[in-house]
Design an enzyme around this catalytic site. Structure first.
Site, PDB file in Angstrom:
ATOM      1  N   GLU A 123       0.819  -1.213   0.000  1.00 36.08           N
ATOM      2  CA  GLU A 123       0.000   0.000   0.000  1.00 36.08           C
ATOM      3  C   GLU A 123       0.852   1.261   0.000  1.00 36.08           C
ATOM      4  O   GLU A 123       0.536   2.240  -0.669  1.00 36.08           O
ATOM      5  CB  GLU A 123      -0.941   0.000   1.207  1.00 36.08           C
ATOM      6  N   ASP A 170      -4.274 -10.262  -8.506  1.00 37.34           N
ATOM      7  CA  ASP A 170      -4.617  -9.422  -9.653  1.00 37.34           C
ATOM      8  C   ASP A 170      -3.480  -8.594 -10.247  1.00 37.34           C
ATOM      9  O   ASP A 170      -3.086  -8.758 -11.400  1.00 37.34           O
ATOM     10  CB  ASP A 170      -5.795  -8.517  -9.299  1.00 37.34           C
ATOM     11  N   GLU A 220     -18.256  -7.210  -3.376  1.00 37.10           N
ATOM     12  CA  GLU A 220     -16.910  -7.797  -3.314  1.00 37.10           C
ATOM     13  C   GLU A 220     -16.903  -9.212  -3.866  1.00 37.10           C
ATOM     14  O   GLU A 220     -15.917  -9.650  -4.450  1.00 37.10           O
ATOM     15  CB  GLU A 220     -16.408  -7.793  -1.866  1.00 37.10           C
ATOM     16  N   GLU A 254     -12.137  -0.474 -10.435  1.00 38.98           N
ATOM     17  CA  GLU A 254     -11.722  -1.399 -11.478  1.00 38.98           C
ATOM     18  C   GLU A 254     -12.677  -1.482 -12.668  1.00 38.98           C
ATOM     19  O   GLU A 254     -12.251  -1.502 -13.824  1.00 38.98           O
ATOM     20  CB  GLU A 254     -11.503  -2.797 -10.884  1.00 38.98           C
TER      21      GLU A 254
END
Length: 635
Positions: free
Chosen positions: A123, A263, A356, A377
């Site tokens: 992050e 991902d 989700e 996304e």
């Protein structure tokens, strides 16, 4: 096995009915966005951005993130104005010189990283390091039109200081970093040794750019070694799991997919090639993408399977998968991207947001995964597909997504998480990536329809978007596209050649290196041929053992590390038919002469183990917001 196959076929029929019934209703009701409406929608997105940004600055700054219902701030990462740093290049993209300048100046004078905070390596890299680097490249360059007159590389110095504090995380036997590190003391001795694939494999862009800007290779070296460490431990069918032990290299979660925990590993393989021109990343991407399309793709959906046997684990759509169609646009694989986006958007249409998790077997929201934390996304992939096709259906989709955010997520001081997509229940939190990505991609979508005039579409460079949506320009300093001859880890055991400096002449359309050829996909070749700095001029590079007969795998030192717990490995060929049998060839293909077979310890090559300095460790699960795609270029 027959029963299992029939079950999969039954799921497929249900899914097709689900998708196309929603599409039919949508097509019959939606009216296409007109040019005038596109302009109004773009202006509405601008107002949306400032509602959230001003809410943060007025009620939360300099804390990390805004609580938009209570109009308060909270520290969620390190307590250093996270949302402001994450928003810098969004302000620049909109041409807001006043806010961009004042924000850059404040950060340069006030931000410090010598603090006793344990932070996520992943992050912190994608949000803070990426935000600082992107803003530095904009603020320091007259060509961007946003240069800050008073700026003297303060953000670059901060970025370098931060990255050096993250380096201890990479000091592991595998080269795969711990998930967390203390910015003052390094890695805690009790730190977890388990990290996610995305967490360890999504650092190459930011660290690579920093190495190019500082002329210090250590940052690029450690992140490349992390990618190698993960890829070397792939299964025999070229799939990677979700979590791995950074000390032993054993997979602790063997579910393979394109969503949660994995991902952006795929994303950064292609983007690192596009930005740096390093063919090693392209080679790995081709192999990884082909395996994903073969074992995970159940047209138009993607499932999770066991990485060794390819046996079905979860028939589940999770919201992080929605970045994939955008990545496929960059790879030039448009047709499956269109079908998958249609399926994913049908879930949004049903609930007003993407949960989700959505169970493809029951066609219901997955228990415990009902939230929508303002993820970008699906909007991101919508932007890329509109950019590639100019089909107005993507403007219609963008209008619907904007309406959902305005009527379902807008709250007192910003935009709220949706804790339950079925009831649109609001939660008092606004992630920094809402301004870094969600709003940015919406604005780009409608601005593109109006007739764009911004850094991405009309600026001096082509841009790669990081997984946090940060703009990384393909400048000559960063994108050494012609240096494909730099082979890390390859050598000729029987050669008496010493390392020599060679002059290469590489054309935009074809590169031949070390006896093997590669042909780029439409996305890759288009990027190379349109780069303003990519001319047929000489470039020198140090070739490490010129070996005309090397395969790609030998050239790059990509050996296969067999797992010690492989009871399921032998099942892969026998059970292939029990999983999704859709086969899809990767668009980026290599020469037929290239041997892509797995390598064993008998091959005449070694893995390049660059010395790593100042390293330590930590763990954290991958960001549940990943997936920005790249390359601002019309197709």
């Amino acid at each position: 096995m027959e029963a299992h196959t029939r079950l999969i076929q039954f799921f497929s029929v249900l899914l097709l009915l689900f998708v196309f019934s929603d599409i039919f209703i949508y097509k019959s009701l939606a009216e296409s966005v007109t040019p005038e409406e596109a302009k109004q929608l773009r202006d509405e997105v601008r107002e949306m951005l400032y509602h959230a940004f001003d809410g943060y600055m007025n009620h939360a700054f300099p804390r990390d993130e805004l609580k938009p219902l209570s109009c308060e701030g909270e520290d969620t990462l390190g307590g250093y104005a996270l949302t402001l740093i994450d928003s810098l290049d969004t302000l620049a993209l909109l041409g807001d010189r006043e806010r961009f300048t004042s924000s850059v100046e404040w950060i340069g004078k006030n931000l410090r990283f010598d603090i006793n905070k344990t932070v996520s390596v992943f992050e912190t890299t994608i949000r803070i390091l990426g935000g600082l680097l992107s803003a530095h490249l904009i603020a320091s360059d007259y060509a961007t039109g946003m240069r800050v007159p008073s700026y003297d590389d303060e953000l670059l110095h901060l970025a370098e200081d931060l990255a050096r504090r993250l380096l201890p995380a990479f000091d592991t036997p595998t080269g795969i970093p711990f998930g967390s590190v203390n910015l003052l003391h390094g890695v805690d001795e009790k730190e977890s040794k388990i990290t996610s694939t995305a967490g360890g494999g999504t650092l190459t862009l930011e660290f690579g750019v920093l190495s190019r800007l500082t002329n210090d290779p250590i940052f690029e070296q450690v992140t490349k070694n992390a990618v190698r460490g993960l890829w070397a431990r792939r299964s025999k069918i070229n799939l990677v799991g979700a979590h791995i032990d950074v000390f032993t290299g054993e997979w602790t979660q063997k579910d393979a997919g394109i969503g949660t925990s994995i991902d952006s590993f795929y994303e950064y393989l292609l983007k690192a090639y596009l930005l740096f021109g390093d063919e090693e990343y392209l080679f790995i991407f081709k192999e990884a993408y082909a395996a994903a399309m073969h074992y995970l793709y159940n047209d138009p959906w993607y499932v999770e399977v066991n990485m060794n046997s390819a046996a079905l684990v979860w028939p589940l759509f999770n919201s992080l998968q929605a970045f994939w169609p955008g990545l496929q646009v960059l790879a030039g694989d448009i047709d499956p991207a269109i079908r998958t986006h249609t399926a994913f958007f049908s879930v949004w249409k049903r609930y007003g947001f993407t949960p989700e998790g959505f169970n493809l077997a029951t066609l219901t929201v997955q228990h415990g995964q009902k939230s929508y934390p303002l993820r970008p996304e699906l909007i991101e992939s919508t932007y890329w597909l509109y950019k590639a096709t100019r089909n107005p259906r993507y403007l219609d989709a963008g209008r619907d997504m904007l309406a959902s955010l305005q009527y379902g997520a807008r709250c007192t001081c910003g935009y709220c998480h949706i804790s339950d997509v079925e009831f649109h229940t609001q939660e008092d939190h606004m992630e920094s990536f809402f301004l870094a990505e969600t709003v940015k991609y919406l604005w780009l979508l409608f601005d593109l329809a109006v007739g764009p005039d911004n850094l991405v579409e009309n600026g001096p460079y082509k841009y790669i978007f990081s997984t946090e949506g940060h703009l990384l320009p393909a400048t000559p300093q960063i994108s050494l596209v012609r240096d494909h001859c730099l082979y890390f880890g390859s050598y000729c055991r029987n050669s008496n050649r010493r390392q020599e400096s060679h002059t290469l002449d590489i054309s935009p359309d074809f590169q031949e290196t070390n006896g093997s050829r590669f042909y780029a996909s439409p996305g890759v070749s288009s990027f190379l041929s349109h780069s303003s700095f990519h001319k047929s001029t000489s470039a020198s590079g140090l070739i490490k053992g010129l070996c005309p007969g090397l395969t790609h795998g030998q050239k790059f030192g990509l050996s296969y590390v067999a797992s010690t717990d492989t009871p399921l490995e032998d099942e892969s060929s026998n059970q292939r038919e029990t999983t999704i049998t859709q086969s899809h060839a990767v668009v980026v293909v290599s020469s037929p002469d290239a041997d892509h077979s797995q390598l064993d310890a008998q091959n005449d090559h070694v893995t390049d183990q660059e010395p790593r300095e100042n390293q330590g460790a930590t763990h954290q699960d991958t960001k549940s917001d990943l997936g920005s795609i790249d390359l601002a270029e019309e197709r």
